[in-house]
Motif scaffolding. Structure first.
Motif, PDB file in Angstrom:
ATOM      1  N   VAL A 106      35.278  32.925  78.594  1.00 31.57           N
ATOM      2  CA  VAL A 106      35.690  31.703  79.281  1.00 31.57           C
ATOM      3  C   VAL A 106      34.519  31.100  80.053  1.00 31.57           C
ATOM      4  CG1 VAL A 106      37.195  30.771  81.075  1.00 31.57           C
ATOM      5  CG2 VAL A 106      38.094  32.437  79.443  1.00 31.57           C
ATOM      6  N   VAL A 107      33.759  31.955  80.731  1.00 32.57           N
ATOM      7  CA  VAL A 107      32.597  31.480  81.481  1.00 32.57           C
ATOM      8  C   VAL A 107      31.587  30.840  80.540  1.00 32.57           C
ATOM      9  CG1 VAL A 107      30.615  32.202  82.861  1.00 32.57           C
ATOM     10  CG2 VAL A 107      32.888  33.123  83.360  1.00 32.57           C
ATOM     11  N   ASP A 108      31.327  31.473  79.404  1.00 26.56           N
ATOM     12  CA  ASP A 108      30.374  30.910  78.440  1.00 26.56           C
ATOM     13  C   ASP A 108      30.823  29.544  77.947  1.00 26.56           C
ATOM     14  OD1 ASP A 108      28.834  33.187  78.687  1.00 26.56           O
ATOM     15  OD2 ASP A 108      29.685  34.173  76.924  1.00 26.56           O
ATOM     16  N   ALA A 109      32.135  29.393  77.720  1.00 18.29           N
ATOM     17  CA  ALA A 109      32.643  28.122  77.213  1.00 18.29           C
ATOM     18  C   ALA A 109      32.533  27.024  78.265  1.00 18.29           C
ATOM     19  CB  ALA A 109      34.100  28.283  76.777  1.00 18.29           C
ATOM     20  N   VAL A 110      32.733  27.371  79.546  1.00 16.88           N
ATOM     21  CA  VAL A 110      32.717  26.361  80.602  1.00 16.88           C
ATOM     22  C   VAL A 110      31.291  25.949  80.956  1.00 16.88           C
ATOM     23  CG1 VAL A 110      33.255  25.923  83.028  1.00 16.88           C
ATOM     24  CG2 VAL A 110      34.940  27.041  81.555  1.00 16.88           C
ATOM     25  N   ILE A 111      30.409  26.918  81.151  1.00 19.97           N
ATOM     26  CA  ILE A 111      29.066  26.584  81.608  1.00 19.97           C
ATOM     27  C   ILE A 111      28.206  25.997  80.498  1.00 19.97           C
ATOM     28  CG2 ILE A 111      29.168  28.381  83.364  1.00 19.97           C
ATOM     29  CD1 ILE A 111      27.347  30.087  81.649  1.00 19.97           C
ATOM     30  N   THR A 112      28.708  25.996  79.268  1.00 19.74           N
ATOM     31  CA  THR A 112      27.953  25.377  78.172  1.00 19.74           C
ATOM     32  C   THR A 112      27.839  23.870  78.389  1.00 19.74           C
ATOM     33  OG1 THR A 112      28.676  27.076  76.611  1.00 19.74           O
ATOM     34  CG2 THR A 112      27.869  25.010  75.678  1.00 19.74           C
ATOM     35  N   PHE A 113      28.865  23.277  78.986  1.00 17.14           N
ATOM     36  CA  PHE A 113      28.897  21.835  79.197  1.00 17.14           C
ATOM     37  C   PHE A 113      28.632  21.522  80.668  1.00 17.14           C
ATOM     38  CE2 PHE A 113      31.779  22.925  75.751  1.00 17.14           C
ATOM     39  CZ  PHE A 113      31.354  22.082  74.732  1.00 17.14           C
ATOM     40  N   PRO A 114      28.008  20.401  80.952  1.00 13.83           N
ATOM     41  CA  PRO A 114      27.813  19.998  82.356  1.00 13.83           C
ATOM     42  C   PRO A 114      29.154  19.842  83.069  1.00 13.83           C
ATOM     43  CG  PRO A 114      26.424  18.683  80.895  1.00 13.83           C
ATOM     44  CD  PRO A 114      27.347  19.468  80.021  1.00 13.83           C
ATOM     45  N   PHE A 115      29.170  20.225  84.337  1.00 12.24           N
ATOM     46  CA  PHE A 115      30.403  20.209  85.122  1.00 12.24           C
ATOM     47  C   PHE A 115      31.024  18.821  85.155  1.00 12.24           C
ATOM     48  CE2 PHE A 115      32.620  19.850  89.228  1.00 12.24           C
ATOM     49  CZ  PHE A 115      33.508  20.902  89.122  1.00 12.24           C
ATOM     50  N   LEU A 116      30.209  17.805  85.417  1.00 16.82           N
ATOM     51  CA  LEU A 116      30.726  16.441  85.530  1.00 16.82           C
ATOM     52  C   LEU A 116      31.336  15.965  84.216  1.00 16.82           C
ATOM     53  CD1 LEU A 116      31.101  13.866  87.179  1.00 16.82           C
ATOM     54  CD2 LEU A 116      28.768  13.192  86.547  1.00 16.82           C
ATOM     55  N   VAL A 117      30.713  16.339  83.091  1.00 11.80           N
ATOM     56  CA  VAL A 117      31.226  15.916  81.787  1.00 11.80           C
ATOM     57  C   VAL A 117      32.607  16.509  81.538  1.00 11.80           C
ATOM     58  CG1 VAL A 117      30.847  16.052  79.300  1.00 11.80           C
ATOM     59  CG2 VAL A 117      28.928  15.584  80.825  1.00 11.80           C
ATOM     60  N   LEU A 118      32.790  17.784  81.876  1.00 13.09           N
ATOM     61  CA  LEU A 118      34.098  18.417  81.689  1.00 13.09           C
ATOM     62  C   LEU A 118      35.153  17.771  82.577  1.00 13.09           C
ATOM     63  CD1 LEU A 118      33.267  22.235  81.406  1.00 13.09           C
ATOM     64  CD2 LEU A 118      34.110  20.715  79.618  1.00 13.09           C
ATOM     65  N   VAL A 119      34.806  17.499  83.830  1.00  9.71           N
ATOM     66  CA  VAL A 119      35.769  16.881  84.742  1.00  9.71           C
ATOM     67  C   VAL A 119      36.156  15.494  84.253  1.00  9.71           C
ATOM     68  CG1 VAL A 119      36.096  16.001  87.073  1.00  9.71           C
ATOM     69  CG2 VAL A 119      35.021  18.224  86.732  1.00  9.71           C
ATOM     70  N   ILE A 120      35.186  14.712  83.818  1.00  7.74           N
ATOM     71  CA  ILE A 120      35.475  13.368  83.299  1.00  7.74           C
ATOM     72  C   ILE A 120      36.372  13.456  82.073  1.00  7.74           C
ATOM     73  CG2 ILE A 120      34.442  11.364  82.185  1.00  7.74           C
ATOM     74  CD1 ILE A 120      32.082  11.613  84.047  1.00  7.74           C
TER      75      ILE A 120
END
Length: 288
Positions: free
Chosen positions: A127-141
């Motif tokens: 799960v950590v690998d999947a989340v930190i692969t993308f920039p935080f702001l991009v995921l939130v948007i």
């Protein structure tokens, strides 16, 4: 006389406590003052704002700062100073609500994963690998775009993404604390897993989380203002710093106060949280 003085036991030098030492640091004190004023303004904006933030006055459109309007007026003649003051309520709310649920979920998940390890640790790692692969702001948007614009959906999006970072830090701290004698002693004495995790490991591992939380609240204000600027956070006519900056972006050369004043508020509030975080890091750091 000299022998009597020489034979006297040396007096113990009293060193100031951690709290007293932290309060003597200018940075920590400045942070406390900034956030204290911010909380005061957020709690009672009507006391400090001279005008209704949504009062429209077409005879005072885009007036420069003056004694009557210290921060000037906006495109509809609304007092910018009053709107910046009222925005404290929204942005300080962002700092807390956008981080508290991520903090609680991340602390519990990280503590459990760090204690039990095994298959739970493997799943968490993916799960950590999947989340930190993308920039935080991009995921939130991306999440806000699916849920729709608004403050509540923004809080949900930040929580869905942000808890991973808290859990990752808590997991590392719990694993580190597991190597201490008190954790092994609790296991030998037959304490329950819940008691070992929440009464022994968690209190000793929470310090970096608290420091990170202070910094994260500063980032939450920046993120919330960014989403407001993009039209995904707070919605007009609600007074919010990102919304105010967006309203004045096309007039940056002719009505510079529209974007500058809320921008200064963002910088000062974020600086206040960062200074408190630095002070707490020194205050809560264990003595060598």
């Amino acid at each position: 006389m000299s022998d009597a003085i020489a034979n006297q036991a040396p007096q113990q030098i009293k060193r100031p406590g951690k709290l007293a030492a932290a309060l003597q640091k200018p940075g920590f004190m400045c942070g406390l003052i900034i956030i204290g004023i911010s909380i005061l303004l957020a709690s009672a904006p009507s006391v400090f704002a001279p005008y209704d933030p949504n009062f429209i006055n077409y005879t005072a459109v885009r007036q420069a700062p003056s004694w009557q309007h210290p921060f000037g007026t906006d495109l509809l003649g609304r007092d910018t100073f009053s709107r910046v003051i009222w925005a404290y309520s929204v942005n300080m709310q962002m700092a807390f609500l956008a981080t508290i649920f991520a903090l609680l979920i991340g602390v519990v998940v990280g503590a459990l994963v760090g204690y039990y390890r095994g298959i739970a640790d493997m799943i968490f790692g993916r799960v950590v690998d999947a989340v930190i692969t993308f920039p935080f702001l991009v995921l939130v948007i991306a999440v806000v775009a699916v849920l729709g614009p608004g403050l509540v959906n923004m809080y949900i999006a930040i929580t869905l993404v942000g808890w991973v970072y808290y859990a990752r830090l808590m997991r590392a701290e719990v694993i580190s604390q597991m190597g201490n004698d008190y954790a092994s002693a609790g296991i030998v004495m037959g304490y329950s897993d819940r008691r070992i995790i929440f009464r022994h490991l968690l209190p000793n591992a929470i310090t970096p989380i608290i420091v990170y939380w202070m910094t994260d609240m500063a980032l939450a204000i920046l993120l919330g203002s960014s989403l407001g600027y993009l039209g995904l956070g707070a919605q007009p006519p609600q007074a919010e710093w990102g919304v105010l900056i967006a309203e004045g972006r096309n007039f940056i050369t002719t009505a510079w106060w529209l974007s500058l004043m809320p921008g200064i508020a963002i910088v000062l509030t974020g600086l206040g949280f960062s200074l408190i975080g630095d002070g707490l890091a020194d205050l809560l750091r264990p003595r060598g």
